[in-house]
Scaffold this motif. Structure first.
Motif, PDB file in Angstrom:
ATOM      1  N   GLN A  99       0.814  -1.204   0.000  1.00  0.00           N
ATOM      2  CA  GLN A  99       0.000   0.000   0.000  1.00  0.00           C
ATOM      3  C   GLN A  99       0.851   1.259   0.000  1.00  0.00           C
ATOM      4  O   GLN A  99       0.551   2.229  -0.719  1.00  0.00           O
ATOM      5  CB  GLN A  99      -0.955   0.027   1.191  1.00  0.00           C
ATOM      6  CG  GLN A  99      -2.000   1.143   1.106  1.00  0.00           C
ATOM      7  CD  GLN A  99      -2.792   1.115  -0.191  1.00  0.00           C
ATOM      8  OE1 GLN A  99      -3.377   0.092  -0.548  1.00  0.00           O
ATOM      9  NE2 GLN A  99      -2.805   2.235  -0.924  1.00  0.00           N
ATOM     10  N   GLY A 100       1.943   1.258   0.767  1.00  0.00           N
ATOM     11  CA  GLY A 100       2.823   2.428   0.764  1.00  0.00           C
ATOM     12  C   GLY A 100       3.449   2.657  -0.599  1.00  0.00           C
ATOM     13  O   GLY A 100       3.589   3.807  -1.048  1.00  0.00           O
ATOM     14  N   LEU A 101       3.795   1.567  -1.280  1.00  0.00           N
ATOM     15  CA  LEU A 101       4.369   1.671  -2.614  1.00  0.00           C
ATOM     16  C   LEU A 101       3.342   2.185  -3.618  1.00  0.00           C
ATOM     17  O   LEU A 101       3.645   3.025  -4.470  1.00  0.00           O
ATOM     18  CB  LEU A 101       4.895   0.305  -3.041  1.00  0.00           C
ATOM     19  CG  LEU A 101       5.669   0.223  -4.361  1.00  0.00           C
ATOM     20  CD1 LEU A 101       6.812   1.226  -4.385  1.00  0.00           C
ATOM     21  CD2 LEU A 101       6.184  -1.191  -4.574  1.00  0.00           C
ATOM     22  N   ILE A 102       2.106   1.698  -3.506  1.00  0.00           N
ATOM     23  CA  ILE A 102       1.030   2.159  -4.393  1.00  0.00           C
ATOM     24  C   ILE A 102       0.796   3.656  -4.219  1.00  0.00           C
ATOM     25  O   ILE A 102       0.648   4.401  -5.192  1.00  0.00           O
ATOM     26  CB  ILE A 102      -0.261   1.365  -4.132  1.00  0.00           C
ATOM     27  CG1 ILE A 102      -0.108  -0.079  -4.634  1.00  0.00           C
ATOM     28  CG2 ILE A 102      -1.459   2.029  -4.803  1.00  0.00           C
ATOM     29  CD1 ILE A 102      -1.285  -0.971  -4.293  1.00  0.00           C
ATOM     30  N   ASP A 103       0.772   4.102  -2.956  1.00  0.00           N
ATOM     31  CA  ASP A 103       0.563   5.528  -2.685  1.00  0.00           C
ATOM     32  C   ASP A 103       1.675   6.374  -3.309  1.00  0.00           C
ATOM     33  O   ASP A 103       1.422   7.439  -3.880  1.00  0.00           O
ATOM     34  CB  ASP A 103       0.496   5.778  -1.178  1.00  0.00           C
ATOM     35  CG  ASP A 103      -0.758   5.186  -0.544  1.00  0.00           C
ATOM     36  OD1 ASP A 103      -1.721   4.895  -1.283  1.00  0.00           O
ATOM     37  OD2 ASP A 103      -0.762   5.002   0.690  1.00  0.00           O
TER      38      ASP A 103
END
Length: 248
Positions: free
Chosen positions: A14-18
Motif C-alpha cells: 500500500q505504501g508503494l502504491i501511494d
C-alpha cells in the motif's frame, strides 16, 4: 502510466502504491500465479510497453528468468530492501533492467522507466523530431512548429507509442495493449480511433504546412511520419536500422 506491480507483502504494497500514484503511475497488482501462466503473451506487439516492478523475493530471480526466456521485452525493475551488490548483479545478469534499493521516489522511478523504454526502441535522446513535430519521452507534451500542444493523459500515452515507433506502422491492437494492458478500465474497441482523431486534429491545426502527420494505414494501423521528401527527421541510426530490418 500503468505498470505491473508484484509485491505480495501487504504492509509494503500500500505504501508503494501511494508513492506511485503521487507521480501518476497506476499500478496493476499481480501475484505469483501470473508468472506461472503463459508468458509468451508479453512478447506480442504493444505488450512490451508495460513495465514490471518486482519486489526482491526468493522467487524473483526465477520470475525474471522466465519472463526473458518467454521473449518478454518489458522494462523490468527490481526493488530490494537492502543493498546487496552480488544479488543485484545476478538479477541484472538474468535480464532485469534496473535494481534499486527502497525507499525510492516515484518521480525517479518514472524517469528510469522512460529511459529504459526509449532506449529499447533505439532512442538515446529525450526527444525525436518528425517534420514540424517534436515528441518528448520524458512526459512533456509535444511541440508543433515550436508551439506546445496540450494532450490529455490518455492522448499523451497513445501519442508516445506513435512517437516511439516513428515512421513505422503500429497496429491499433498494439497501441491498445500498450496503453490499457491489464488496467481495470477496458474501454470499447473504437476508443483508439477516437483518440487518434483528437490527437491528429490538434497536431494538424498547429502545423503551418497542413501536413497530416498521423497517417491511417488501412488494415494495418497508424504511422507518425513527416511529409514525403521532408528531411527534418531526427531518428537515430539505430532506430532507422531496426525499422528497415522490420520492413524487409
Amino acid at each position: 502510466m500503468h505498470l505491473y506491480l508484484y509485491e505480495p507483502r501487504l504492509e509494503r504494497r500500500q505504501g508503494l502504491i501511494d508513492e506511485l500514484n503521487s507521480a501518476r503511475i497506476h499500478p496493476v497488482t499481480i501475484g505469483a500465479e501470473f508468472f506461472m501462466g503463459d508468458l509468451t503473451m508479453l512478447s506480442r506487439e504493444g505488450s512490451e510497453a508495460r513495465p514490471f516492478l518486482l519486489a526482491d523475493l526468493p522467487d524473483t530471480p526465477e520470475i525474471v528468468a522466465r519472463m526473458r526466456a518467454a521473449g518478454a521485452r518489458n522494462p523490468v525493475l527490481v526493488l530490494r530492501d537492502f543493498r546487496n551488490s552480488r544479488a543485484a548483479a545476478k538479477m541484472l545478469d538474468l535480464g532485469a533492467d534496473d535494481d534499486l534499493v527502497v525507499p525510492v521516489k516515484a518521480i525517479e522511478l518514472r524517469s528510469r522507466i522512460n529511459a529504459i523504454t526509449r532506449r529499447s526502441h533505439g532512442h538515446t535522446a529525450e526527444s525525436v523530431t518528425i517534420g514540424e513535430v517534436t515528441a518528448y519521452f520524458d512526459g512533456r507534451d509535444p511541440e508543433v512548429a515550436g508551439q506546445r500542444i496540450k494532450l490529455s493523459r490518455r492522448e499523451h500515452a497513445i501519442f508516445q507509442q506513435l512517437a516511439l515507433n516513428a515512421c513505422k506502422v503500429i497496429s491499433k491492437a498494439a497501441i491498445y495493449d500498450a496503453v490499457y494492458g491489464m488496467a481495470d478500465e477496458q474501454p470499447f474497441d473504437k476508443v483508439i480511433d477516437v483518440y487518434i482523431c483528437k490527437i491528429r486534429k490538434k497536431i494538424d491545426t498547429a502545423a503551418p504546412s497542413g501536413h497530416q502527420y498521423i497517417e491511417t494505414v488501412h488494415g494495418r494501423g497508424y504511422k507518425l511520419a513527416p511529409a514525403e521528401g521532408d528531411e527534418t527527421l531526427s531518428l537515430p541510426p539505430a532506430v532507422a536500422a531496426v525499422q528497415e530490418a522490420r520492413a524487409s
